[in-house]
Design an enzyme around this catalytic site. Structure first.
Site, short mmCIF file in Angstrom:
data_model
loop_
_atom_site.label_atom_id
_atom_site.label_comp_id
_atom_site.label_asym_id
_atom_site.label_seq_id
_atom_site.Cartn_x
_atom_site.Cartn_y
_atom_site.Cartn_z
N ASP A 297 -29.28 -4.95 -19.45
CA ASP A 297 -30.42 -5.81 -19.77
C ASP A 297 -31.65 -5.02 -20.17
OD1 ASP A 297 -29.22 -8.35 -19.10
OD2 ASP A 297 -29.13 -7.56 -17.08
N HIS B 37 -27.84 -1.74 -10.27
CA HIS B 37 -26.65 -2.57 -10.43
C HIS B 37 -25.84 -2.48 -9.15
CE1 HIS B 37 -22.98 -4.20 -12.18
NE2 HIS B 37 -23.77 -4.69 -13.10
N HIS C 49 -29.82 -11.85 -12.41
CA HIS C 49 -28.55 -11.73 -13.15
C HIS C 49 -28.88 -11.80 -14.64
CE1 HIS C 49 -24.45 -12.05 -14.23
NE2 HIS C 49 -24.10 -13.20 -13.68
C1 LIG Z 1 -29.08 -5.61 -9.81
C2 LIG Z 1 -29.60 -5.69 -8.40
C3 LIG Z 1 -29.80 -7.18 -8.04
C4 LIG Z 1 -28.55 -5.08 -7.46
O1 LIG Z 1 -29.00 -5.27 -6.17
P1 LIG Z 1 -28.30 -4.65 -4.88
O2 LIG Z 1 -26.96 -4.08 -5.23
O3 LIG Z 1 -28.35 -5.71 -3.84
O4 LIG Z 1 -29.21 -3.42 -4.53
P2 LIG Z 1 -30.31 -3.40 -3.41
O5 LIG Z 1 -31.27 -4.52 -3.63
O6 LIG Z 1 -29.63 -3.30 -2.09
O7 LIG Z 1 -31.05 -2.04 -3.73
C5 LIG Z 1 -30.91 -0.83 -3.02
C6 LIG Z 1 -32.27 -0.15 -2.97
O8 LIG Z 1 -32.73 0.09 -4.31
C7 LIG Z 1 -33.93 -0.66 -4.55
N1 LIG Z 1 -33.80 -1.26 -5.87
C8 LIG Z 1 -32.69 -1.79 -6.44
N2 LIG Z 1 -32.93 -2.20 -7.69
C9 LIG Z 1 -34.24 -1.93 -7.90
C10 LIG Z 1 -35.07 -2.13 -9.02
N3 LIG Z 1 -34.60 -2.68 -10.13
N4 LIG Z 1 -36.36 -1.75 -8.93
C11 LIG Z 1 -36.83 -1.18 -7.79
N5 LIG Z 1 -36.07 -0.96 -6.71
C12 LIG Z 1 -34.79 -1.34 -6.76
C13 LIG Z 1 -33.99 -1.73 -3.46
O9 LIG Z 1 -35.31 -2.12 -3.20
C14 LIG Z 1 -33.35 -1.00 -2.32
O10 LIG Z 1 -34.30 -0.10 -1.82
P3 LIG Z 1 -34.35 0.27 -0.23
O11 LIG Z 1 -33.10 1.05 0.03
O12 LIG Z 1 -35.61 1.04 -0.07
O13 LIG Z 1 -34.38 -1.06 0.50
C15 LIG Z 1 -30.91 -4.92 -8.23
O14 LIG Z 1 -30.72 -3.57 -8.61
C16 LIG Z 1 -32.04 -5.53 -9.05
O15 LIG Z 1 -32.70 -6.45 -8.57
N6 LIG Z 1 -32.26 -5.04 -10.32
C17 LIG Z 1 -33.27 -5.62 -11.17
C18 LIG Z 1 -32.73 -6.88 -11.83
C19 LIG Z 1 -31.73 -6.56 -12.92
O16 LIG Z 1 -31.96 -5.71 -13.76
N7 LIG Z 1 -30.61 -7.29 -12.87
C20 LIG Z 1 -29.59 -7.17 -13.89
C21 LIG Z 1 -28.32 -6.68 -13.31
S1 LIG Z 1 -27.14 -6.39 -14.61
#
Ligand SMILES: CC(C)(COP(=O)(O)OP(=O)(O)OC[C@H]1O[C@@H](n2cnc3c(N)ncnc32)[C@H](O)[C@@H]1OP(=O)(O)O)[C@@H](O)C(=O)NCCC(=O)NCCS
Length: 476
Positions: free
Chosen positions: A385, A329, A290
């Site tokens: 971010d 996101h 987050h």
């Molecule tokens: C923001 C976040 C937590 C959202 O998570 P989510 O909605 O649960 O999305 P998921 O984890 O289900 O991701 C869906 C797919 O994309 C991939 N993915 C998502 N974000 C990714 C990232 N930043 N880097 C690489 N792969 C990513 C996941 O591994 C998943 O792949 P799969 O279908 O092969 O399993 C996630 O995108 C993330 O961890 N981002 C990096 C951290 C970040 O920048 N956070 C700030 C948010 S404002």
């Protein structure tokens, strides 16, 4: 309305019993409680813990499609990459508003009149001092404590300095009945958030705290409290940096039901005091998935180090060995609109502080990711971010201070949602359900009758190592 019956409802048939229910759709949402009407006898051999005769449950781990509240504050169209607060597009607010004005808009629903705005600023800037005993308490924190730990602790402690604001002492409905007390806590919390943030920074650099100044703007005062040293004619922060920070604060002020704001609503629903709520919400924001992501982005870019290392890093991401921080996101399936505005703020800051070296790596990484099928097929785009960390780095803030620069403005969103919840007259304690998948009922086995079990780290059943210093292992 759609073709078909024209009714705004869904009809659900429970194939276990043949029972059909019609569930009303309002604002394209259905009430989850409607499914409780779908009761069925236990199937042969079914676990009693399924509670099947008591109604069908809705399982939604991580809230993938569950609306927690009805809200009039913020709207995100994740597919179009659009964000608005109280109807005003974020681009207009970032260009024309100020952080404190946007905070007023979020909390009270309308842009303030000139008179209201003046009073609002005055009140907040005159509630920036914190109790001296609280300052003493913070001074006892370790110099290398993460500033978010200090921020969270300070807010948790602040509840102890405001017994008059505590529903446990003053009455459960104090904030429903007395809007003056509510408004007072709002200006106090907004005013003190910058002071606590600056204190967390000053502790780190081993310098005494600076008293806040009410004659400066909100972000000027934050920079002043952080940076004033021995200047004879009180130090004045660069107005361009104060302005850049103000725009960043507008961009971070609210983002509807993110992890930390939903924590604010969840904890607030128990009617605990707002200081404790802000502490809990800030703790949620602190995590790397987050508000800690901006810090993680810089660590990631530093590790990549140079543009030529970008392809290898992306391969590691695709192999799930790395995470591309600042991308992806839960709601946006398009570029986060805030990240476009922030890119312009970055140039404004680079003009003053010099171009941040890692920007070349960041641009190359973003461009390569946006060309790559792994990211495009999953609709992973830069979020806020991705760039904010680079701006903070260029401005010389320490890495672990970045989440603090996120949480201070987000406090405005927390308060807007806290107030909305209590003003709605519909507050009920947030209490999710669960689906129990653990062991069925069983009887307690006395210690001397239990068999020795094989150690299994998968189940968490392990022989605990000795956590104390080896010097203490000696038995007399
Ligand atoms: C923001 C976040 C937590 C959202 O998570 P989510 O909605 O649960 O999305 P998921 O984890 O289900 O991701 C869906 C797919 O994309 C991939 N993915 C998502 N974000 C990714 C990232 N930043 N880097 C690489 N792969 C990513 C996941 O591994 C998943 O792949 P799969 O279908 O092969 O399993 C996630 O995108 C993330 O961890 N981002 C990096 C951290 C970040 O920048 N956070 C700030 C948010 S404002």
């Amino acid at each position: 309305m759609t073709a078909g019956s024209g009714r705004s409802s869904v009809t659900v048939t429970d194939n276990r019993t043949g029972k059909t229910i019609e569930v009303p759709i309002a604002d394209n949402a259905i009430p989850a409680t409607a499914f409780l009407a779908l009761k069925a006898p236990y199937a042969p051999g079914e676990r009693e813990e399924n509670d099947t005769p008591y109604g069908l449950r809705v399982l939604d781990p991580s809230f993938m499609n569950t609306a927690m509240i009805q809200s009039a504050i913020t709207y995100i169209d994740g597919n179009k990459g659009f964000l608005m607060h109280r109807g005003y597009p974020i681009e207009q607010l970032a260009e024309k508003s100020t952080f404190l004005e946007t905070a007023y808009l979020l909390i009270y629903g309308e842009l303030p009149s000139a008179k209201q705005y003046g009073l609002w600023q005055w009140e907040i800037m005159h509630h920036t001092f914190v109790a001296d005993d609280l300052a003493k308490m913070l001074k006892n924190m370790r110099y290398d404590a993460h500033p978010m730990s200090i921020f969270i602790s300070a807010f948790a402690a602040m509840a102890a300095f405001a017994p008059e604001a505590n529903p446990a002492l003053q009455g459960r409905d104090m904030y429903v009945q007395n809007k003056d007390v509510m408004n007072k806590q709002i200006v106090r919390i907004l005013g003190k958030a910058t002071t606590i943030a600056a204190m967390a920074y000053r502790l780190r650099i081993g310098r005494p705290f600076n008293a806040p100044r009410a004659d400066l703007s909100y972000t000027e005062n934050l920079l002043y409290m952080m940076d004033h040293m021995a200047e004879p004619n009180a130090y004045r922060p660069d107005p361009r940096l104060a302005k850049a920070l103000d725009v960043l604060f507008i961009l971070h002020a609210d983002h509807e039901m993110n992890c930390s704001t939903s924590t604010m609503v969840h904890v607030g629903s128990s009617l605990v005091d707002p200081y404790s709520c802000v502490a809990a919400a800030s703790a949620a924001l602190y995590g790397p998935l987050h508000g800690g992501a901006n810090e993680a982005v810089i660590r990631m870019l530093t590790k990549i180090g140079a543009v030529e290392n970008v392809p290898a890093f992306l391969e590691a991401v695709k192999a799930k060995k790395e995470l591309l921080f600042g991308f992806g996101h839960r709601v946006y399936r398009e570029t986060d609109p805030r990240s476009k505005i922030i890119r312009q703020v970055a140039d404004m800051v680079f003009d003053v502080c010099g171009r941040e070296q890692l920007i070349e790596v960041a641009i190359a990484l973003k461009d390569a990711a946006l060309r790559d099928e792994y990211f495009t097929s999953r609709k992973l785009y830069p979020n806020v971010d991705y760039w904010s960390g680079l701006i903070y780095k260029a401005m010389g803030f320490p890495l672990d201070f970045y989440p603090v620069l996120f949480v201070v403005p987000r406090v405005a969103g927390y308060l807007a949602h806290w107030k909305q919840q209590l003003d709605s007259g519909k507050n009920k304690i947030s209490r999710p359900r669960q689906v129990y998948v653990g062991p069925p009922r069983r009887d307690y086995v006395p210690l001397d009758q239990r068999p020795d079990r094989a150690v299994s780290s998968a189940s968490g059943l392990v022989d605990l190592p000795h956590y104390m210093s080896k010097r203490r292992l000696h038995k007399i």
